[in-house]
Design a protein around this motif. Structure first.
Motif: not given
Length: 338
Positions: A299-304
């Protein structure tokens, strides 16, 4: 790359950030005072979409309030009903009590009063949960999201769970929302427990992340006269949840694709089922990727990729490998989001 905007966005709100400080469905519940607590008398309408916010960290592993501020400015453009803070997606089990309270305090200062702030307050003991709930309320939370205690799950009988939640609700100065997330706790709140607790005047709803639509529909049906609202706990079954009468959704994917999820809500309310079905299909694989497959690091990677700050998780969670990043990107791009 930011996702295409497919809904008219709400007018951005001015956020007052101080670095040194912090439609359809059943009618909203009206509260009366309960013993031991100070339950509010105003209505609480839970209907809508909520992102369970991630917690950003600095390179040294400290909570990064500046990055949190940046994300909230972007989320102010999305027609969310409110925000969930210090839930599973926020890595709450890895934060200290002081960190959790400070994040809630800061967010309350940053978020418009029109937006609900639902704070995760669940602890393993009833006493600790009561204390945390009171402290979260003091920092500005509008309602408490209370996950099931699960460390001694073999002893968490229906009687024990009813007693736990009743004690918390009696003492809480803010409304209580039950939280069943068996993928994390290994424990699903039994139907009979939910139906019993729904009768309590200070227990206003349930976030159900189990994905059993038959159960969700049954709970909506059986609590209809209790003025009790059920929220879907994942974007993967959001359409199905609306069909059986859910009030809204608390969805990790909303941290990335908030506008499309709010559009899905709107399509359901207007009865535009063909468009809703097509949109739901495009959300399933990205949702699986940031929940079951890759979890919070995914999720945190996709947020980027969508213009938000994700960053690293707190150990022992590890970042994705290069292979995993490639697979995650494919899950979004193949469905037209990247």
């Amino acid at each position: 790359m930011r996702a295409p905007r497919i809904l008219p966005l709400l007018r951005p709100r001015s956020l007052c950030w101080r670095p040194t400080g912090t439609e359809s469905g059943s009618a909203p519940r009206r509260f009366s005072a309960v013993a031991g607590g100070a339950a509010p008398s105003q209505r609480l309408d839970l209907r809508g979409i909520y992102p369970p916010l991630t917690t950003p960290f600095t390179s040294r592993g400290e909570v990064d309030c500046h990055r949190l501020e940046e994300n909230m400015r972007l989320y102010a453009e999305v027609p969310f009903r409110g925000f969930v803070v210090q839930g599973s997606t926020g890595e709450a089990p890895y934060l200290t009590q002081q960190e959790r309270l400070e994040v809630v305090r800061r967010l309350r200062q940053a978020v418009s009063k029109e937006k609900l702030l639902l704070a995760g307050t669940g602890c393993e003991s009833t006493r600790a949960t009561i204390e945390m709930t009171a402290q979260m309320a003091d920092k500005g939370a509008d309602a408490a999201l209370v996950v099931t205690p699960c460390y001694y799950r073999g002893s968490m009988t229906s009687a024990a769970l009813i007693h736990h939640y009743t004690e918390v609700a009696e003492a809480s100065p803010i409304p209580v929302i039950l939280y069943s997330v068996p993928a994390n706790t290994g424990l699903e709140l039994p139907n009979e427990v939910v139906l019993t607790l729904a009768q309590h005047p200070n227990i206003v709803g349930l976030k159900d992340s189990g994905g059993n639509i038959t159960r969700l529909g049954l709970l909506v049906h059986r609590t209809h006269h209790e003025d009790f609202q059920v929220l879907a706990g994942s974007a993967g079954f959001l359409l199905a949840s609306y069909i059986v009468g859910a009030a809204g959704g608390i969805c990790a994917l909303a941290n990335v694709l908030g506008t499309p999820l709010c559009q899905l809500e709107s399509l359901c309310h207007t009865g535009s089922w063909n468009e809703a079905r097509e949109l739901q299909r495009r959300l399933i694989e990205p949702n699986i990727a940031v929940t079951y497959k890759f979890g919070i690091p995914g999720l945190k990677q996709a947020m980027e990729w969508f213009g938000y700050y994700g960053g690293l998780c707190r150990a022992p969670l590890l970042p994705l490998s290069k292979t995993q990043v490639t697979e995650l990107h494919q899950d979004f791009s193949s469905n037209g989001w990247l």
